[in-house]
Write a protein that holds these residues in place. Structure first.
Motif, mmCIF file in Angstrom:
data_model
loop_
_atom_site.group_PDB
_atom_site.id
_atom_site.type_symbol
_atom_site.label_atom_id
_atom_site.label_comp_id
_atom_site.label_asym_id
_atom_site.label_seq_id
_atom_site.Cartn_x
_atom_site.Cartn_y
_atom_site.Cartn_z
ATOM 1 N N PRO A 29 0.808 -1.226 0.000
ATOM 2 C CA PRO A 29 0.000 0.000 0.000
ATOM 3 C C PRO A 29 0.839 1.273 0.000
ATOM 4 N N VAL A 30 2.162 1.158 0.153
ATOM 5 C CA VAL A 30 3.062 2.315 0.105
ATOM 6 C C VAL A 30 4.202 2.006 -0.857
ATOM 7 N N LYS A 31 4.876 3.062 -1.329
ATOM 8 C CA LYS A 31 5.970 2.871 -2.280
ATOM 9 C C LYS A 31 7.338 2.840 -1.614
ATOM 10 N N HIS A 32 7.407 3.227 -0.334
ATOM 11 C CA HIS A 32 8.697 3.216 0.354
ATOM 12 C C HIS A 32 8.860 1.911 1.139
ATOM 13 N N PRO A 33 10.097 1.569 1.541
ATOM 14 C CA PRO A 33 10.300 0.364 2.356
ATOM 15 C C PRO A 33 9.450 0.418 3.627
ATOM 16 N N ILE A 34 8.845 -0.708 3.991
ATOM 17 C CA ILE A 34 7.931 -0.751 5.128
ATOM 18 C C ILE A 34 8.693 -0.881 6.441
ATOM 19 N N THR A 35 8.391 0.007 7.370
ATOM 20 C CA THR A 35 8.759 -0.184 8.776
ATOM 21 C C THR A 35 7.485 -0.021 9.593
ATOM 22 N N LEU A 36 7.424 -0.707 10.741
ATOM 23 C CA LEU A 36 6.183 -0.784 11.501
ATOM 24 C C LEU A 36 6.291 -0.095 12.850
#
Length: 565
Positions: free
Chosen positions: A29-36
């Protein structure tokens, strides 16, 4: 003596082969690397976290959000709290995805939301478009990441649900995940022992020592306990993923006794109703003391749909070896080994007050009368036999009752009633039950009044009172000029002296320009209503009026005349 462990299994089953195929098709759902900043199943106050909290790329609102697969927008929701601005997309393969706390929707969706706000004359909307009204493709732009609703920092709260059952499914199983090469962290062990009436007799809090990555022990790896008491155990465990220092929830927990698996916990899917019984997984004693991430590895109720209970007995002078194994979804693993040794020990009895002490049984209806208060417990309200202390204060200035200990978990709510007298009846329309917390504030629980009694349902033990709310909300304008441009944004801080417990208790407001209703945004967490009400109006003198009403029908009116240019 018996040590109770549960076999807690949360099994993930694909609903059909179609879901198996979508598993490989979902895009991020996002274009950047995922962090939580929050993981699926994470222990929160009062509920399991239902999705992933994906952090902003720059720590600010505005990141573009995209549909994870083709389908159609099936729900548009705008609310001052909760999920704020949220979109639901129904996909063709049996799944629904949820995108919450958005800053705003894309322009055509915003137009639809605005038209429904105008039609209903309310900021809050919950609209279900038809299947062909708003189709979307995979990776199609739908809105912007934000901080709306009950959010305390820019992020995307993202969920995947089974469309038919509303079952929550861990998005990481579909490849929407951060990089994670770090093993979970084990920090502390808490051991409780209770007598036959569930009175806490012994509590040990033990630091866990890391020998090397993924390998943990205790300073004294054999713990000696009394064999005359019931024992429960919890462990503080969390997972730190690459690129983030957040203490995220765990994915898998297993407990082995003498090499035999006796408890397992796997966060692959959840039901919403599981959160009603989170007290059996999340250590209620630690939550009360503001310590999170404590997972119970001994559970005394089968009310959770995600759990099964397996009971094992430990006999006098026997030493049992335990291993607690915690994993993340990438298979990074941490283990703690220790032993429990049960012996005959001299344990001083719990000192309880003789008066106002009541014993409750799970298979019995119980009615407790204390002064003008009446408590009604149905069968199976409590999971096991317990003893509670009930005391009350009832005088001209205070009507207060204390019921048991707040860390005791209930299987379902019970009823509380208060007998009104002639003096009370003068203000009965403004009366309500309130829960009093340790910070000195109270929460309106809502109440009903019938045949001289005021009543409510409550779901936890603690301190409660009857309160009279005749105080109107406050309005503070964040401007002090009488001449404004037609494009100027106005904002007001609106507050009430009572904290609401439900959405229907939020402050209600109506804003008028020259007696014509205008829609303003409502940001509940900042107590702010704001907007540009002069857009499209002629440059002239206008009368503003804001009416704010609380759930007890107390209201405040603000008026002002301004000239626009």
């Amino acid at each position: 003596m018996k040590l109770i462990f549960s076999a807690l299994c949360i099994s993930f089953i694909f609903i059909c082969l179609a879901q198996e195929s979508i598993k490989t098709k979902l895009t991020s759902p996002v274009k950047h690397p995922i962090t939580l900043s929050g993981s699926f199943g994470e222990l929160r106050t009062g509920h399991f976290h239902s999705g992933l909290d994906i952090r902003s790329s720059k720590g600010a609102s505005g990141d573009s959000i995209f549909s994870i697969a083709s389908g159609y927008i099936s729900r548009i929701k705008v609310e001052p709290g909760g999920y704020g601005n949220s979109l639901y997309i129904t996909h063709t393969d049996g799944l629904t995805s949820v995108y919450a706390h958005l800053q705003k929707f894309r322009s055509d969706i915003m137009e639809i939301a605005s038209s429904h706000q105008s039609a209903t004359k309310r900021f809050t909307i919950d609209f279900y478009p038809q299947e062909k009204e708003l189709p979307v493709l995979a990776a199609e732009f739908i809105g912007f990441m934000g901080n709306s609703g009950k959010s305390f920092g820019p992020h995307l709260h993202f969920e995947i649900r089974d469309t038919k059952t509303d079952q929550l499914i861990n998005p990481i199983l579909f490849g929407i995940k951060p990089k994670d090469t770090r093993a979970p962290i084990l920090e502390k062990l808490a051991i409780y022992q209770y007598d036959s009436l569930s009175n806490l007799t012994n509590l040990e809090s033990i630091d866990i020592i890391q020998r090397k990555a993924g390998d943990y022990t205790l300073e004294n790896d054999t713990i000696i306990l009394s064999d005359d008491l019931t024992t429960t155990v919890s462990i503080k465990a969390f997972d730190r993923m690459n690129g983030s220092w957040n203490k995220n929830g765990i994915y898998s927990l297993k407990v082995f006794k003498n090499k035999e698996l006796i408890t397992s916990l796997l966060f692959e899917d959840l039901l919403f109703q599981d959160s009603d019984y989170i007290g059996y997984v999340s250590d209620p004693y630690q939550i009360k003391n503001q310590n999170n991430n404590f997972h119970m590895i001994s559970i005394s109720s089968d009310s959770l749909s995600i759990s099964k209970i397996k009971e094992t007995k430990v006999y006098d002078s026997k030493i049992d070896n335990y291993r607690i194994q915690v994993k993340d979804i990438e298979g990074n693993e941490s283990n703690l080994d220790f032993s429990l040794n049960f012996k005959k020990l001299e344990i001083p009895p719990v000192q309880t007050r003789g008066q106002n002490l009541y014993t409750l049984h799970p298979d019995t209806v119980s009615i407790i009368k204390e002064g003008d208060f009446l408590l009604h417990f149905q069968k199976n309200t409590i999971p096991k036999k317990i003893q509670i202390h009930v005391s009350n204060i009832n005088n001209a200035t205070e009507k207060f009752i204390s019921i048991g200990k707040s860390e005791i978990t209930l299987d379902k709510p019970f009823e509380i009633h208060y007998k009104l007298n002639k003096i009370d009846s003068i203000h009965f329309e403004k009366m309500h039950f309130a829960k009093c917390n340790s910070k000195g504030t109270s929460i309106n629980l809502g109440s009903s009044i019938s045949q001289g009694w005021i009543s409510a349902q409550i779901s936890s033990f603690g301190n409660y009172s009857i309160q009279i709310d005749t105080t109107a909300p406050t309005i503070r304008p964040e401007f002090n000029v009488s001449r404004m441009s037609q494009n100027q944004e106005l904002s007001f801080i609106i507050k009430d002296d009572r904290k609401a417990s439900r959405k229907d208790q939020y402050l209600k407001y109506n804003f008028y320009v020259d007696n014509e209703l205008k829609i303003l945004r409502y940001d509940l967490k900042n107590d702010r209503v704001s907007g540009r009400p002069f857009t499209g109006l002629t440059a002239s003198e206008h009368e503003l009026k804001l009416v704010v009403t609380d759930c007890m029908n107390n209201h405040t009116i603000f008026t002002k005349v301004v000239r626009t240019y």
